[in-house]
Write a protein that holds these residues in place. Structure first.
Motif, mmCIF file in Angstrom:
data_model
loop_
_atom_site.group_PDB
_atom_site.id
_atom_site.type_symbol
_atom_site.label_atom_id
_atom_site.label_comp_id
_atom_site.label_asym_id
_atom_site.label_seq_id
_atom_site.Cartn_x
_atom_site.Cartn_y
_atom_site.Cartn_z
ATOM 1 N N ASP A 14 -7.917 13.644 74.641
ATOM 2 C CA ASP A 14 -6.525 13.221 74.747
ATOM 3 C C ASP A 14 -5.978 12.998 73.341
ATOM 4 O OD1 ASP A 14 -4.071 12.124 75.265
ATOM 5 O OD2 ASP A 14 -4.813 10.397 76.413
ATOM 6 N N LEU A 15 -5.056 13.856 72.934
ATOM 7 C CA LEU A 15 -4.472 13.751 71.599
ATOM 8 C C LEU A 15 -3.114 13.051 71.597
ATOM 9 C CD1 LEU A 15 -5.277 17.273 70.049
ATOM 10 C CD2 LEU A 15 -6.752 15.269 70.321
ATOM 11 N N SER A 16 -2.708 12.521 72.745
ATOM 12 C CA SER A 16 -1.366 11.936 72.847
ATOM 13 C C SER A 16 -1.226 10.653 72.027
ATOM 14 C CB SER A 16 -1.020 11.645 74.309
ATOM 15 O OG SER A 16 -1.908 10.673 74.858
ATOM 16 N N GLY A 17 -2.347 10.032 71.689
ATOM 17 C CA GLY A 17 -2.273 8.784 70.938
ATOM 18 C C GLY A 17 -2.305 8.953 69.434
ATOM 19 N N LEU A 18 -2.242 10.195 68.950
ATOM 20 C CA LEU A 18 -2.254 10.411 67.498
ATOM 21 C C LEU A 18 -1.082 9.697 66.834
ATOM 22 C CD1 LEU A 18 -3.195 14.205 67.314
ATOM 23 C CD2 LEU A 18 -4.576 12.287 66.471
#
Length: 374
Positions: free
Chosen positions: A171-175
Protein backbone atom coordinates in the motif's frame (compact mmCIF):
# COMPACT_ATOMS: atom_id res chain seq x y z
CA UNK A 1 42.92 24.83 -17.12
CA UNK A 2 39.86 23.03 -15.75
CA UNK A 3 40.27 20.02 -13.47
CA UNK A 4 37.08 17.93 -13.39
CA UNK A 5 38.04 14.62 -11.83
CA UNK A 6 36.25 12.07 -9.66
CA UNK A 7 37.72 10.59 -6.47
CA UNK A 8 40.44 7.94 -6.43
CA UNK A 9 38.48 5.44 -4.38
CA UNK A 10 40.28 4.35 -1.25
CA UNK A 11 42.99 7.01 -1.45
CA UNK A 12 41.92 10.52 -2.49
CA UNK A 13 38.67 12.49 -2.56
CA UNK A 14 37.81 14.41 -5.72
CA UNK A 15 38.78 17.64 -3.94
CA UNK A 16 42.16 16.17 -2.99
CA UNK A 17 42.73 14.97 -6.55
CA UNK A 18 42.21 18.52 -7.82
CA UNK A 19 44.55 19.93 -5.15
CA UNK A 20 47.39 17.54 -5.96
CA UNK A 21 47.01 17.96 -9.73
CA UNK A 22 47.08 21.74 -9.30
CA UNK A 23 50.23 21.52 -7.17
CA UNK A 24 51.99 19.40 -9.79
CA UNK A 25 50.98 21.64 -12.68
CA UNK A 26 52.19 24.77 -10.90
CA UNK A 27 55.61 23.29 -10.23
CA UNK A 28 56.11 23.46 -13.99
CA UNK A 29 53.99 26.56 -14.70
CA UNK A 30 53.73 28.65 -11.50
CA UNK A 31 51.32 31.18 -13.00
CA UNK A 32 48.94 28.68 -14.62
CA UNK A 33 45.28 29.66 -14.27
CA UNK A 34 43.56 26.61 -12.78
CA UNK A 35 39.89 26.06 -11.92
CA UNK A 36 38.51 22.89 -10.36
CA UNK A 37 35.11 21.25 -10.26
CA UNK A 38 35.24 17.95 -8.35
CA UNK A 39 32.75 15.64 -10.04
CA UNK A 40 30.85 12.44 -9.30
CA UNK A 41 28.52 10.12 -11.20
CA UNK A 42 25.78 9.54 -8.63
CA UNK A 43 27.63 6.93 -6.58
CA UNK A 44 29.60 7.42 -3.40
CA UNK A 45 31.28 10.82 -3.40
CA UNK A 46 28.30 12.59 -4.98
CA UNK A 47 27.40 14.57 -1.86
CA UNK A 48 31.06 15.51 -1.36
CA UNK A 49 31.15 16.92 -4.90
CA UNK A 50 28.03 18.98 -4.20
CA UNK A 51 29.51 20.32 -0.96
CA UNK A 52 32.68 21.31 -2.81
CA UNK A 53 30.47 23.20 -5.26
CA UNK A 54 29.00 25.32 -2.47
CA UNK A 55 25.97 23.34 -1.29
CA UNK A 56 25.28 23.51 2.45
CA UNK A 57 26.04 20.45 4.56
CA UNK A 58 23.22 18.79 6.52
CA UNK A 59 23.35 15.68 8.68
CA UNK A 60 20.68 13.23 9.86
CA UNK A 61 20.76 10.26 12.21
CA UNK A 62 19.19 7.36 10.33
CA UNK A 63 19.01 3.57 10.31
CA UNK A 64 21.98 1.86 8.70
CA UNK A 65 21.68 -1.19 6.44
CA UNK A 66 21.77 -3.68 9.34
CA UNK A 67 19.59 -1.66 11.71
CA UNK A 68 22.25 0.22 13.66
CA UNK A 69 22.03 4.02 13.62
CA UNK A 70 24.43 5.94 11.37
CA UNK A 71 25.04 9.62 10.69
CA UNK A 72 24.34 10.47 7.05
CA UNK A 73 25.11 13.67 5.16
CA UNK A 74 23.15 15.35 2.39
CA UNK A 75 23.70 18.62 0.52
CA UNK A 76 21.21 21.44 0.03
CA UNK A 77 21.40 24.59 -2.06
CA UNK A 78 19.49 27.82 -1.37
CA UNK A 79 17.23 27.24 -4.38
CA UNK A 80 15.85 24.07 -2.77
CA UNK A 81 17.96 21.59 -4.76
CA UNK A 82 19.18 18.72 -2.58
CA UNK A 83 21.72 16.04 -3.37
CA UNK A 84 21.01 12.82 -1.48
CA UNK A 85 23.34 9.84 -1.73
CA UNK A 86 21.86 6.51 -0.73
CA UNK A 87 25.28 5.11 0.22
CA UNK A 88 25.41 7.69 3.03
CA UNK A 89 22.61 5.77 4.76
CA UNK A 90 22.62 2.30 3.22
CA UNK A 91 26.11 1.84 1.79
CA UNK A 92 28.63 -0.95 2.08
CA UNK A 93 30.81 1.28 4.27
CA UNK A 94 28.24 0.92 7.07
CA UNK A 95 28.54 -2.86 7.29
CA UNK A 96 30.73 -4.38 10.02
CA UNK A 97 34.06 -5.11 8.36
CA UNK A 98 33.83 -8.25 6.26
CA UNK A 99 30.28 -9.03 7.40
CA UNK A 100 27.68 -8.82 4.63
CA UNK A 101 23.91 -9.08 4.96
CA UNK A 102 22.72 -9.84 1.41
CA UNK A 103 19.24 -11.05 2.38
CA UNK A 104 18.44 -8.68 5.24
CA UNK A 105 20.18 -5.33 4.56
CA UNK A 106 17.62 -2.55 4.31
CA UNK A 107 17.27 0.83 2.61
CA UNK A 108 15.04 2.16 5.41
CA UNK A 109 17.66 4.73 6.39
CA UNK A 110 17.73 6.09 2.85
CA UNK A 111 14.03 6.83 3.15
CA UNK A 112 14.71 8.61 6.43
CA UNK A 113 17.43 10.62 4.71
CA UNK A 114 15.02 11.69 1.97
CA UNK A 115 12.56 12.76 4.67
CA UNK A 116 15.30 14.82 6.31
CA UNK A 117 15.96 16.58 3.00
CA UNK A 118 12.24 17.37 2.65
CA UNK A 119 12.16 18.66 6.23
CA UNK A 120 15.14 20.92 5.44
CA UNK A 121 13.23 22.52 2.56
CA UNK A 122 14.20 20.50 -0.51
CA UNK A 123 11.88 21.04 -3.47
CA UNK A 124 13.94 19.02 -5.96
CA UNK A 125 16.21 16.09 -5.17
CA UNK A 126 19.09 14.58 -7.08
CA UNK A 127 19.03 11.04 -5.73
CA UNK A 128 22.41 9.43 -6.28
CA UNK A 129 22.46 5.66 -5.96
CA UNK A 130 25.41 3.31 -5.88
CA UNK A 131 27.70 1.61 -3.40
CA UNK A 132 24.74 -0.01 -1.65
CA UNK A 133 24.83 -2.87 0.85
CA UNK A 134 21.24 -3.71 -0.02
CA UNK A 135 19.11 -5.69 -2.45
CA UNK A 136 15.61 -4.88 -1.19
CA UNK A 137 14.15 -3.16 -4.25
CA UNK A 138 13.79 0.07 -2.29
CA UNK A 139 11.09 -1.46 -0.09
CA UNK A 140 12.80 -0.24 3.08
CA UNK A 141 13.10 3.26 1.64
CA UNK A 142 9.41 3.34 0.71
CA UNK A 143 8.42 2.02 4.15
CA UNK A 144 10.29 4.87 5.83
CA UNK A 145 8.43 7.28 3.55
CA UNK A 146 5.03 5.91 4.59
CA UNK A 147 4.34 2.81 2.45
CA UNK A 148 3.14 -0.44 3.99
CA UNK A 149 4.32 -3.93 3.06
CA UNK A 150 2.40 -6.71 4.79
CA UNK A 151 2.55 -10.51 4.96
CA UNK A 152 -0.33 -13.00 4.98
CA UNK A 153 -1.06 -12.23 8.65
CA UNK A 154 -1.26 -8.50 8.01
CA UNK A 155 2.06 -7.95 9.76
CA UNK A 156 4.84 -5.72 8.41
CA UNK A 157 7.40 -7.86 6.63
CA UNK A 158 10.92 -8.07 8.00
CA UNK A 159 13.66 -5.87 6.52
CA UNK A 160 15.70 -6.86 3.48
CA UNK A 161 15.29 -8.41 0.06
CA UNK A 162 14.85 -11.99 1.22
CA UNK A 163 11.65 -11.38 3.21
CA UNK A 164 10.00 -9.83 0.14
CA UNK A 165 9.16 -13.42 -0.75
CA UNK A 166 6.56 -13.23 2.07
CA UNK A 167 4.96 -10.04 0.76
CA UNK A 168 1.20 -10.27 0.18
CA UNK A 169 -0.04 -6.67 0.25
CA UNK A 170 1.59 -3.38 -0.71
CA UNK A 171 0.00 0.00 0.00
CA UNK A 172 1.70 3.17 -1.23
CA UNK A 173 -1.17 5.51 -0.35
CA UNK A 174 0.53 6.62 2.85
CA UNK A 175 3.65 8.00 1.16
CA UNK A 176 4.60 11.47 2.38
CA UNK A 177 2.46 13.91 0.32
CA UNK A 178 5.43 16.25 -0.18
CA UNK A 179 6.95 13.66 -2.52
CA UNK A 180 4.25 14.34 -5.10
CA UNK A 181 5.35 18.00 -5.20
CA UNK A 182 9.07 17.20 -5.37
CA UNK A 183 11.03 16.70 -8.57
CA UNK A 184 13.21 13.62 -7.98
CA UNK A 185 15.94 12.60 -10.42
CA UNK A 186 17.38 9.10 -10.09
CA UNK A 187 21.06 9.64 -10.86
CA UNK A 188 22.96 6.45 -11.64
CA UNK A 189 25.55 5.01 -13.98
CA UNK A 190 23.70 1.66 -13.88
CA UNK A 191 21.05 0.84 -16.48
CA UNK A 192 20.25 -2.73 -15.37
CA UNK A 193 16.65 -3.94 -15.02
CA UNK A 194 15.34 -5.16 -11.66
CA UNK A 195 15.62 -8.93 -12.18
CA UNK A 196 16.90 -11.58 -14.59
CA UNK A 197 20.43 -12.36 -15.78
CA UNK A 198 21.29 -8.65 -15.96
CA UNK A 199 19.25 -7.69 -12.91
CA UNK A 200 20.33 -6.37 -9.53
CA UNK A 201 20.79 -9.71 -7.70
CA UNK A 202 22.64 -11.50 -10.50
CA UNK A 203 25.02 -8.67 -11.40
CA UNK A 204 25.59 -6.92 -8.08
CA UNK A 205 24.48 -9.40 -5.43
CA UNK A 206 27.86 -11.18 -5.23
CA UNK A 207 29.56 -7.85 -4.42
CA UNK A 208 27.30 -7.69 -1.36
CA UNK A 209 28.05 -11.18 -0.12
CA UNK A 210 25.30 -13.06 -1.95
CA UNK A 211 26.14 -16.64 -2.83
CA UNK A 212 24.51 -18.53 -5.69
CA UNK A 213 21.51 -19.58 -3.59
CA UNK A 214 21.13 -16.04 -2.22
CA UNK A 215 21.14 -14.58 -5.73
CA UNK A 216 18.38 -16.99 -6.80
CA UNK A 217 16.33 -16.22 -3.68
CA UNK A 218 16.71 -12.46 -4.10
CA UNK A 219 15.85 -12.57 -7.80
CA UNK A 220 12.66 -14.55 -7.07
CA UNK A 221 11.76 -12.26 -4.15
CA UNK A 222 12.19 -9.08 -6.21
CA UNK A 223 10.13 -10.54 -9.07
CA UNK A 224 7.39 -11.35 -6.55
CA UNK A 225 7.67 -7.84 -5.08
CA UNK A 226 7.12 -6.36 -8.55
CA UNK A 227 4.02 -8.51 -9.06
CA UNK A 228 2.54 -7.40 -5.73
CA UNK A 229 3.26 -3.76 -6.58
CA UNK A 230 1.59 -4.25 -9.97
CA UNK A 231 -1.56 -5.37 -8.16
CA UNK A 232 -1.30 -2.28 -5.94
CA UNK A 233 -0.50 0.48 -8.42
CA UNK A 234 -1.16 -0.96 -11.86
CA UNK A 235 0.84 -1.81 -15.01
CA UNK A 236 3.50 0.86 -14.44
CA UNK A 237 5.03 -1.37 -11.76
CA UNK A 238 5.71 -4.11 -14.31
CA UNK A 239 6.99 -1.61 -16.87
CA UNK A 240 9.39 0.01 -14.41
CA UNK A 241 10.84 -3.39 -13.46
CA UNK A 242 12.24 -3.60 -17.00
CA UNK A 243 13.29 0.05 -17.22
CA UNK A 244 16.93 1.20 -17.28
CA UNK A 245 18.05 2.03 -13.76
CA UNK A 246 15.52 -0.20 -12.01
CA UNK A 247 18.33 -2.50 -10.89
CA UNK A 248 20.50 0.33 -9.55
CA UNK A 249 21.74 -0.07 -5.97
CA UNK A 250 20.03 -3.37 -5.29
CA UNK A 251 16.78 -2.30 -6.93
CA UNK A 252 16.35 0.97 -5.05
CA UNK A 253 16.09 2.47 -8.53
CA UNK A 254 12.91 0.45 -9.00
CA UNK A 255 11.47 1.72 -5.72
CA UNK A 256 12.24 5.29 -6.76
CA UNK A 257 10.68 4.88 -10.20
CA UNK A 258 7.49 3.22 -8.93
CA UNK A 259 6.97 4.90 -5.58
CA UNK A 260 8.57 8.32 -5.99
CA UNK A 261 7.80 8.91 -9.67
CA UNK A 262 11.50 9.61 -10.16
CA UNK A 263 13.04 10.33 -13.56
CA UNK A 264 16.10 8.27 -14.48
CA UNK A 265 19.12 10.10 -15.90
CA UNK A 266 22.77 9.08 -16.20
CA UNK A 267 24.40 10.23 -13.00
CA UNK A 268 27.28 12.11 -14.55
CA UNK A 269 24.95 14.13 -16.80
CA UNK A 270 22.85 15.16 -13.80
CA UNK A 271 25.85 16.04 -11.68
CA UNK A 272 27.56 18.08 -14.40
CA UNK A 273 24.37 20.14 -14.64
CA UNK A 274 24.04 20.56 -10.88
CA UNK A 275 27.72 21.39 -10.36
CA UNK A 276 27.80 24.09 -13.04
CA UNK A 277 30.20 22.32 -15.38
CA UNK A 278 29.02 24.02 -18.58
CA UNK A 279 29.85 27.60 -17.48
CA UNK A 280 33.25 26.45 -16.20
CA UNK A 281 33.94 24.62 -19.46
CA UNK A 282 33.11 27.77 -21.42
CA UNK A 283 36.08 29.47 -19.70
CA UNK A 284 38.53 26.59 -20.22
CA UNK A 285 41.07 25.86 -22.93
CA UNK A 286 42.19 22.46 -21.58
CA UNK A 287 40.54 19.86 -19.32
CA UNK A 288 41.97 17.25 -16.97
CA UNK A 289 39.63 14.50 -15.76
CA UNK A 290 40.18 11.18 -14.05
CA UNK A 291 39.28 8.57 -11.45
CA UNK A 292 40.96 5.78 -9.54
CA UNK A 293 40.68 3.16 -12.26
CA UNK A 294 40.24 3.95 -15.94
CA UNK A 295 38.78 0.70 -17.24
CA UNK A 296 35.92 -0.71 -19.28
CA UNK A 297 33.39 0.56 -16.73
CA UNK A 298 34.64 4.11 -17.30
CA UNK A 299 33.22 4.02 -20.80
CA UNK A 300 29.72 3.23 -19.52
CA UNK A 301 28.60 6.38 -17.78
CA UNK A 302 31.43 7.05 -15.35
CA UNK A 303 32.53 10.61 -14.61
CA UNK A 304 35.61 10.84 -16.89
CA UNK A 305 33.62 9.67 -19.92
CA UNK A 306 30.92 12.27 -19.25
CA UNK A 307 33.45 15.05 -18.79
CA UNK A 308 35.33 14.04 -21.95
CA UNK A 309 32.14 13.86 -24.02
CA UNK A 310 31.09 17.37 -22.98
CA UNK A 311 34.58 18.79 -23.58
CA UNK A 312 34.88 17.13 -26.97
CA UNK A 313 31.57 18.66 -28.01
CA UNK A 314 33.04 22.04 -27.07
CA UNK A 315 36.23 21.33 -29.02
CA UNK A 316 38.46 21.27 -25.93
CA UNK A 317 41.26 18.75 -25.45
CA UNK A 318 41.04 16.35 -22.50
CA UNK A 319 43.69 14.30 -20.74
CA UNK A 320 43.18 12.04 -17.74
CA UNK A 321 44.92 11.04 -14.54
CA UNK A 322 44.20 7.75 -12.80
CA UNK A 323 45.49 5.27 -10.30
CA UNK A 324 45.62 2.46 -12.83
CA UNK A 325 44.95 2.35 -16.55
CA UNK A 326 43.22 -0.67 -18.08
CA UNK A 327 42.13 0.81 -21.40
CA UNK A 328 44.09 0.79 -24.67
CA UNK A 329 44.89 4.10 -26.33
CA UNK A 330 42.27 3.46 -29.03
CA UNK A 331 39.52 3.22 -26.41
CA UNK A 332 40.73 6.38 -24.69
CA UNK A 333 40.77 8.22 -28.00
CA UNK A 334 37.27 7.03 -28.86
CA UNK A 335 36.08 8.41 -25.51
CA UNK A 336 37.67 11.80 -26.26
CA UNK A 337 40.70 11.43 -23.97
CA UNK A 338 44.03 12.24 -25.64
CA UNK A 339 46.21 10.49 -23.07
CA UNK A 340 46.06 9.08 -19.55
CA UNK A 341 48.69 9.30 -16.81
CA UNK A 342 48.55 6.36 -14.38
CA UNK A 343 50.11 6.36 -10.92
CA UNK A 344 51.06 2.70 -11.36
CA UNK A 345 53.47 3.80 -14.10
CA UNK A 346 55.35 5.67 -11.37
CA UNK A 347 54.88 3.12 -8.57
CA UNK A 348 53.96 -0.43 -9.67
CA UNK A 349 53.26 -1.74 -6.16
CA UNK A 350 49.47 -1.25 -5.60
CA UNK A 351 49.71 -0.82 -1.82
CA UNK A 352 52.44 1.81 -2.02
CA UNK A 353 50.65 3.45 -4.94
CA UNK A 354 47.49 3.96 -2.88
CA UNK A 355 49.42 5.04 0.23
CA UNK A 356 51.43 7.61 -1.74
CA UNK A 357 48.68 8.62 -4.15
CA UNK A 358 48.96 12.37 -3.44
CA UNK A 359 52.68 12.83 -4.12
CA UNK A 360 52.52 10.42 -7.08
CA UNK A 361 49.65 12.40 -8.57
CA UNK A 362 51.69 15.57 -8.32
CA UNK A 363 54.52 13.89 -10.23
CA UNK A 364 52.06 12.70 -12.87
CA UNK A 365 50.69 16.25 -13.20
CA UNK A 366 54.22 17.58 -13.67
CA UNK A 367 54.74 15.12 -16.52
CA UNK A 368 51.40 16.09 -18.01
CA UNK A 369 52.31 19.78 -17.91
CA UNK A 370 55.64 19.19 -19.64
CA UNK A 371 54.02 17.05 -22.34
CA UNK A 372 51.02 19.26 -23.11
CA UNK A 373 51.44 22.75 -21.69
CA UNK A 374 55.07 23.86 -22.02
Amino acid sequence: MLIAADKFKGSLTAVEVAEHVTAGLRRVLPDLDVAAIPVADGGDGTVAAALAAGFARHEARVMGPTGDPVTATFALREDGTAVVEMAEASGLQHLPKGVFAPLTATTYGTGELLLAALDAGATSIVFGVGGSATTDGGAGMLAALGAQFLDADGETIRPGGGPLADLVTADLSGLDPRLARTDIVLASDVDNPLTGPKGAPAVYGPQKGAGEADVAALDAALAHYARVLEAAVGPKAAEHALAPGAGAAGGIGYGALVGLDATFRPGIDVMLDVLGFAPALAEATFVITGEGSLDEQTLHGKAPAGVAAAARKAGIEVVAVCGRLQLPQEALGAAGISRAYALTDLEPDPARCMAQAGPLLERAAENLARDFLV
